[in-house]
Design a protein around this motif. Sequence first.
Motif, PDB file in Angstrom:
ATOM      1  N   LEU B 118      -1.555   4.772  -2.460  1.00 39.60           N
ATOM      2  CA  LEU B 118      -0.281   5.467  -2.262  1.00 39.60           C
ATOM      3  C   LEU B 118       0.606   5.282  -3.486  1.00 39.60           C
ATOM      4  CD1 LEU B 118       2.044   6.744  -0.541  1.00 39.60           C
ATOM      5  CD2 LEU B 118       2.455   4.450   0.370  1.00 39.60           C
ATOM      6  N   ASP B 120       4.256   7.496  -5.377  1.00 36.79           N
ATOM      7  CA  ASP B 120       5.113   8.685  -5.265  1.00 36.79           C
ATOM      8  C   ASP B 120       4.957   9.612  -6.473  1.00 36.79           C
ATOM      9  OD1 ASP B 120       6.289   6.968  -7.024  1.00 36.79           O
ATOM     10  OD2 ASP B 120       8.307   7.101  -6.182  1.00 36.79           O
ATOM     11  N   SER B 122       2.550  12.075  -8.338  1.00 39.38           N
ATOM     12  CA  SER B 122       1.293  12.779  -8.073  1.00 39.38           C
ATOM     13  C   SER B 122       0.349  12.762  -9.277  1.00 39.38           C
ATOM     14  CB  SER B 122       1.565  14.213  -7.624  1.00 39.38           C
ATOM     15  OG  SER B 122       2.329  14.867  -8.604  1.00 39.38           O
ATOM     16  N   ILE B 136      -2.769   9.307  -1.402  1.00 38.56           N
ATOM     17  CA  ILE B 136      -1.544   9.902  -0.861  1.00 38.56           C
ATOM     18  C   ILE B 136      -0.469   9.899  -1.946  1.00 38.56           C
ATOM     19  CG2 ILE B 136       0.221   9.757   0.948  1.00 38.56           C
ATOM     20  CD1 ILE B 136      -1.775   8.140   2.612  1.00 38.56           C
ATOM     21  N   ALA B 137       0.008  11.081  -2.318  1.00 39.82           N
ATOM     22  CA  ALA B 137       1.097  11.193  -3.293  1.00 39.82           C
ATOM     23  C   ALA B 137       2.350  11.614  -2.534  1.00 39.82           C
ATOM     24  CB  ALA B 137       0.725  12.217  -4.364  1.00 39.82           C
ATOM     25  N   GLU B 138       3.133  10.618  -2.124  1.00 33.57           N
ATOM     26  CA  GLU B 138       4.329  10.872  -1.313  1.00 33.57           C
ATOM     27  C   GLU B 138       5.327   9.762  -1.555  1.00 33.57           C
ATOM     28  OE1 GLU B 138       4.086  11.241   3.008  1.00 33.57           O
ATOM     29  OE2 GLU B 138       2.325  12.523   2.753  1.00 33.57           O
ATOM     30  N   ASP B 139       6.523  10.002  -1.143  1.00 34.62           N
ATOM     31  CA  ASP B 139       7.538   8.960  -1.157  1.00 34.62           C
ATOM     32  C   ASP B 139       7.024   7.737  -0.363  1.00 34.62           C
ATOM     33  OD1 ASP B 139      10.532   8.230  -1.435  1.00 34.62           O
ATOM     34  OD2 ASP B 139      10.062   7.910   0.690  1.00 34.62           O
ATOM     35  N   GLU B 142       8.537   7.212   3.336  1.00 29.52           N
ATOM     36  CA  GLU B 142       8.113   8.235   4.298  1.00 29.52           C
ATOM     37  C   GLU B 142       6.641   8.093   4.657  1.00 29.52           C
ATOM     38  OE1 GLU B 142       9.193  12.184   3.036  1.00 29.52           O
ATOM     39  OE2 GLU B 142      11.248  11.488   2.714  1.00 29.52           O
ATOM     40  N   ALA B 143       5.802   7.881   3.632  1.00 26.43           N
ATOM     41  CA  ALA B 143       4.357   7.762   3.870  1.00 26.43           C
ATOM     42  C   ALA B 143       4.063   6.549   4.749  1.00 26.43           C
ATOM     43  CB  ALA B 143       3.615   7.657   2.547  1.00 26.43           C
ATOM     44  N   ASP B 146       4.714   6.729   8.592  1.00 29.44           N
ATOM     45  CA  ASP B 146       3.734   7.468   9.401  1.00 29.44           C
ATOM     46  C   ASP B 146       2.366   6.801   9.433  1.00 29.44           C
ATOM     47  OD1 ASP B 146       5.689   9.316   9.680  1.00 29.44           O
ATOM     48  OD2 ASP B 146       4.989  10.593   8.039  1.00 29.44           O
TER      49      ASP B 146
END
Lengths: 105, 255
Positions: B118, B120, B122, B136-139, B142-143, B146
Amino acid sequence: MTDQEIFRKLAELRNRGVAVCLATIVETIGSTPREQGAKMIVCVDGTLYGSVGGGCGEDNVRTAALRCIITTKTTELIEVDLTDDLGTRNGDVCGGKMLLFLEPF
Amino acid sequence: MELIDRVNELLEKGETFCLATIVASHRSDVPSGRKVIILRDGSMEGEIESKQLRMTLCDPALEALKEKKKRIVEIAHGVRVFIDVLSADAKLLVCGAGHIALHLTRFARQVGFSVTVLDDRSEFAHTSLFPDCKVIAEDFTEALRDMPLSPSTYVVVITRGHEHDIECLVEILRNETAYVGLIGSRRRIRFVLDILAQEGIPQDRLKEVFTPIGLPIGAESPAEIAISIVAELVCIRRKGSAGVLALRTAVGGSK
């Protein structure tokens, strides 16, 4: 290979119609290279996945596994003795014994 | 469904269960090779018909599950069963997709971890850089909110900055995990842990964070550090936290 990787591979080989034998260490006494539950898949062409001990005793296992796949077509319980004297050329010198269950799929 | 497919299905679901195999028998109703799956609730699925043998098998199987210890038992005269305990691959979550992560994910895959990365950014968290991993490229926050973290999840926090370490750990430490390790200098780590305490993470939980991360083998380069971290993960998986602490104490806690 982990158990999950072994069972995934077993299903994959079966689906491809490859005759295989699963060898599992079911009991160990004294020093052995791998632990109880370690697994190796032997394919009919001799290809191996996983390990039940590297050089130590693995050749015997492979031979017995091929016998199960090709000749007897049944399960086998074999004992692998790793108590050769230290210094024996190509010897299995770990010091223990292991019991393996071989089952053709 | 064939038994092997059921075994794979249970492993995919992340279950821990017993797979019992008859390894010696002269009874025609339970020949060698017959198998039974025993689940945590004591229910059985498989190829042994005899009610009596199933009942005899139940207790040692549940005990094997509880102790996570494989064994051979005799369930009737001359009928020997190998009770295997099967678990899904341990899961590793790597927060931060920098230099160390490139090596760490590769070594971890090779020793059987199922790996998620993970970040943030990408361009860093990109599938081409992490073969065989879930990327996973996300904040971070938030990631992680979930993400299902469980007692079988290992987490390594190696983000590019202490503010991201804090973001990650606030979410991660609310869950029970197998391992949490945090990279950084003692100064940076102290700062991060102080903020987390202010955020309401209990001291007992903070004490469980492995810092400095990795077994003390004198690692310096990214690949060396990655090896020391994966060595620590293996040690936890095989010997538990106590195993790592014993090793750290033995070398005096120095790097």
